[in-house]
Motif scaffolding. Structure first.
Motif, PDB file in Angstrom:
ATOM      1  N   LYS A   5      23.364  16.402 -20.315  1.00  0.00           N
ATOM      2  CA  LYS A   5      22.850  15.178 -21.152  1.00  0.00           C
ATOM      3  C   LYS A   5      22.896  14.062 -20.429  1.00  0.00           C
ATOM      4  O   LYS A   5      22.118  12.875 -20.710  1.00  0.00           O
ATOM      5  CB  LYS A   5      23.402  14.974 -22.643  1.00  0.00           C
ATOM      6  N   TYR A   6      23.758  13.715 -19.544  1.00  0.00           N
ATOM      7  CA  TYR A   6      23.914  12.547 -18.670  1.00  0.00           C
ATOM      8  C   TYR A   6      22.664  12.145 -17.813  1.00  0.00           C
ATOM      9  O   TYR A   6      22.662  11.029 -17.243  1.00  0.00           O
ATOM     10  CB  TYR A   6      25.274  12.541 -18.044  1.00  0.00           C
ATOM     11  N   LEU A   7      21.833  13.295 -17.532  1.00  0.00           N
ATOM     12  CA  LEU A   7      20.829  13.027 -16.521  1.00  0.00           C
ATOM     13  C   LEU A   7      19.979  12.137 -16.873  1.00  0.00           C
ATOM     14  O   LEU A   7      19.207  11.357 -16.230  1.00  0.00           O
ATOM     15  CB  LEU A   7      20.457  14.443 -16.035  1.00  0.00           C
ATOM     16  N   ILE A   8      19.774  12.101 -18.210  1.00  0.00           N
ATOM     17  CA  ILE A   8      18.557  11.309 -18.734  1.00  0.00           C
ATOM     18  C   ILE A   8      18.822   9.719 -18.593  1.00  0.00           C
ATOM     19  O   ILE A   8      18.314   8.758 -18.087  1.00  0.00           O
ATOM     20  CB  ILE A   8      17.942  11.492 -20.119  1.00  0.00           C
ATOM     21  N   PRO A   9      20.194   9.444 -19.080  1.00  0.00           N
ATOM     22  CA  PRO A   9      20.431   7.943 -18.792  1.00  0.00           C
ATOM     23  C   PRO A   9      20.563   7.612 -17.321  1.00  0.00           C
ATOM     24  O   PRO A   9      20.241   6.509 -17.163  1.00  0.00           O
ATOM     25  CB  PRO A   9      21.985   7.916 -19.586  1.00  0.00           C
ATOM     26  N   MET A  10      21.235   8.426 -16.681  1.00  0.00           N
ATOM     27  CA  MET A  10      21.289   8.153 -15.110  1.00  0.00           C
ATOM     28  C   MET A  10      19.919   7.912 -14.380  1.00  0.00           C
ATOM     29  O   MET A  10      19.780   7.195 -13.810  1.00  0.00           O
ATOM     30  CB  MET A  10      22.121   9.404 -14.479  1.00  0.00           C
ATOM     31  N   SER A  11      19.015   8.864 -14.986  1.00  0.00           N
ATOM     32  CA  SER A  11      17.779   8.787 -14.336  1.00  0.00           C
ATOM     33  C   SER A  11      17.154   7.334 -14.591  1.00  0.00           C
ATOM     34  O   SER A  11      16.410   6.814 -13.825  1.00  0.00           O
ATOM     35  CB  SER A  11      16.834   9.989 -14.638  1.00  0.00           C
ATOM     36  N   THR A  12      17.260   6.823 -16.151  1.00  0.00           N
ATOM     37  CA  THR A  12      16.692   5.687 -16.253  1.00  0.00           C
ATOM     38  C   THR A  12      17.253   4.532 -15.748  1.00  0.00           C
ATOM     39  O   THR A  12      16.484   3.811 -15.455  1.00  0.00           O
ATOM     40  CB  THR A  12      16.963   5.466 -18.043  1.00  0.00           C
ATOM     41  N   ILE A  13      18.473   4.704 -15.521  1.00  0.00           N
ATOM     42  CA  ILE A  13      19.117   3.505 -14.856  1.00  0.00           C
ATOM     43  C   ILE A  13      18.753   3.541 -13.400  1.00  0.00           C
ATOM     44  O   ILE A  13      18.377   2.392 -12.720  1.00  0.00           O
ATOM     45  CB  ILE A  13      20.713   3.767 -14.842  1.00  0.00           C
ATOM     46  N   LEU A  14      18.608   4.638 -12.708  1.00  0.00           N
ATOM     47  CA  LEU A  14      18.284   4.565 -11.352  1.00  0.00           C
ATOM     48  C   LEU A  14      16.795   4.057 -11.235  1.00  0.00           C
ATOM     49  O   LEU A  14      16.354   3.423 -10.238  1.00  0.00           O
ATOM     50  CB  LEU A  14      18.128   6.272 -10.682  1.00  0.00           C
ATOM     51  N   LEU A  63      12.243   2.421  -3.589  1.00  0.00           N
ATOM     52  CA  LEU A  63      11.570   3.732  -3.779  1.00  0.00           C
ATOM     53  C   LEU A  63      12.564   4.554  -3.526  1.00  0.00           C
ATOM     54  O   LEU A  63      12.519   6.038  -4.543  1.00  0.00           O
ATOM     55  CB  LEU A  63      10.602   3.991  -2.619  1.00  0.00           C
ATOM     56  N   ILE A  64      13.474   4.496  -3.019  1.00  0.00           N
ATOM     57  CA  ILE A  64      14.558   5.703  -2.898  1.00  0.00           C
ATOM     58  C   ILE A  64      15.318   5.908  -4.490  1.00  0.00           C
ATOM     59  O   ILE A  64      15.403   6.952  -4.921  1.00  0.00           O
ATOM     60  CB  ILE A  64      15.822   5.313  -1.903  1.00  0.00           C
ATOM     61  N   PHE A  65      15.830   4.740  -5.083  1.00  0.00           N
ATOM     62  CA  PHE A  65      16.218   4.858  -6.405  1.00  0.00           C
ATOM     63  C   PHE A  65      15.377   5.356  -7.315  1.00  0.00           C
ATOM     64  O   PHE A  65      15.675   6.262  -8.270  1.00  0.00           O
ATOM     65  CB  PHE A  65      16.580   3.442  -6.819  1.00  0.00           C
ATOM     66  N   ILE A  66      14.101   5.040  -7.151  1.00  0.00           N
ATOM     67  CA  ILE A  66      13.002   5.671  -8.029  1.00  0.00           C
ATOM     68  C   ILE A  66      13.008   7.218  -8.073  1.00  0.00           C
ATOM     69  O   ILE A  66      12.909   8.060  -9.122  1.00  0.00           O
ATOM     70  CB  ILE A  66      11.604   4.849  -8.018  1.00  0.00           C
ATOM     71  N   VAL A  67      12.897   7.587  -6.830  1.00  0.00           N
ATOM     72  CA  VAL A  67      12.699   8.894  -6.523  1.00  0.00           C
ATOM     73  C   VAL A  67      14.014   9.743  -6.954  1.00  0.00           C
ATOM     74  O   VAL A  67      13.796  10.932  -7.827  1.00  0.00           O
ATOM     75  CB  VAL A  67      12.411   9.224  -4.989  1.00  0.00           C
ATOM     76  N   MET A  68      15.057   9.001  -6.794  1.00  0.00           N
ATOM     77  CA  MET A  68      16.275   9.758  -7.134  1.00  0.00           C
ATOM     78  C   MET A  68      16.387   9.983  -8.621  1.00  0.00           C
ATOM     79  O   MET A  68      16.682  11.014  -9.253  1.00  0.00           O
ATOM     80  CB  MET A  68      17.636   9.110  -7.002  1.00  0.00           C
ATOM     81  N   GLY A  69      15.826   8.896  -9.338  1.00  0.00           N
ATOM     82  CA  GLY A  69      15.690   8.838 -10.934  1.00  0.00           C
ATOM     83  C   GLY A  69      14.641  10.037 -11.311  1.00  0.00           C
ATOM     84  O   GLY A  69      15.178  10.662 -12.267  1.00  0.00           O
ATOM     85  N   ILE A  70      13.652  10.104 -10.669  1.00  0.00           N
ATOM     86  CA  ILE A  70      12.486  11.079 -10.909  1.00  0.00           C
ATOM     87  C   ILE A  70      13.364  12.485 -10.666  1.00  0.00           C
ATOM     88  O   ILE A  70      13.047  13.400 -11.436  1.00  0.00           O
ATOM     89  CB  ILE A  70      11.378  11.003 -10.176  1.00  0.00           C
TER      90      ILE A  70
END
Length: 177
Positions: free
Chosen positions: A65-74, A44-51
């Motif tokens: 632009k790096y935020l979308i790939p990072m959020s997807t990975i998280l 849940l922590i990773f998912i919340v960080m991604g969101i």
């Protein structure tokens, strides 16, 4: 001033040791439940960080632009962590083993300091530090170590560390005056 810092540090270590004992007891009593809780919370922590990264991307005007790939990975890591408790168990085992070995090495160093101050407790600290190092190595190399064994080792680690910290807190006045 230095003496007070060392005493506060000793009390902090005592509290951390008590937390390890409590966590070890919980691992012995309900290992599957504890591991499931840890996996779910970390996931849940990773998912919340991604969101939050997605929200940050849109709130900053899509500049980073790096935020979308990072959020997807998280988010993917969060889902994997939630459903792959075995991976979490392996990482947990390795981290705990490294912590126990590190503490054993630090206590070994403390025993050398006690010997230089001609304390009679240096042998006890030396033996306890070797016990901690061996326990940490056991947890590290034994991938089949069951969670209850890790719980037992955490409890033993906590007890040994409490003994050493009490010795340290009581003796710090004698050696720093």
């Amino acid at each position: 001033m230095w003496k007070e810092f060392l005493k506060r540090s000793g009390w902090t270590d005592l509290i951390i040791s008590l937390i390890f004992i409590l966590f070890g007891i919980m691992l012995m009593a309900r290992p599957e439940t504890i591991m499931a809780i840890i996996s779910n919370v970390l996931g849940l922590i990773f998912i919340v960080m991604g969101i939050l990264k997605i929200i940050q991307y849109y709130s900053t005007g899509k500049i980073n632009k790096y935020l979308i790939p990072m959020s997807t990975i998280l988010i993917i890591v969060g889902i994997v962590v939630m459903f792959c408790t075995e991976i979490i168990l392996s990482l947990f085992r390795i981290l705990i083993a490294i912590w126990i070995i590190y503490t054993g090495i630090m206590n070994f160093h403390t025993s050398i300091v006690w010997k230089e101050y001609k304390s009679k407790l240096w042998v006890t600290t030396l033996i306890l530090s070797f016990v901690m190092i061996l326990a940490g190595i056991y947890v590290l190399v034994n991938s089949g170590a069951i969670i209850q064994t890790i719980g037992i080792i955490l409890v033993l680690y906590g007890i040994v560390d409490i003994i050493e910290n009490i010795i340290f807190i009581k003796k710090v006045d004698n050696y720093l005056d």
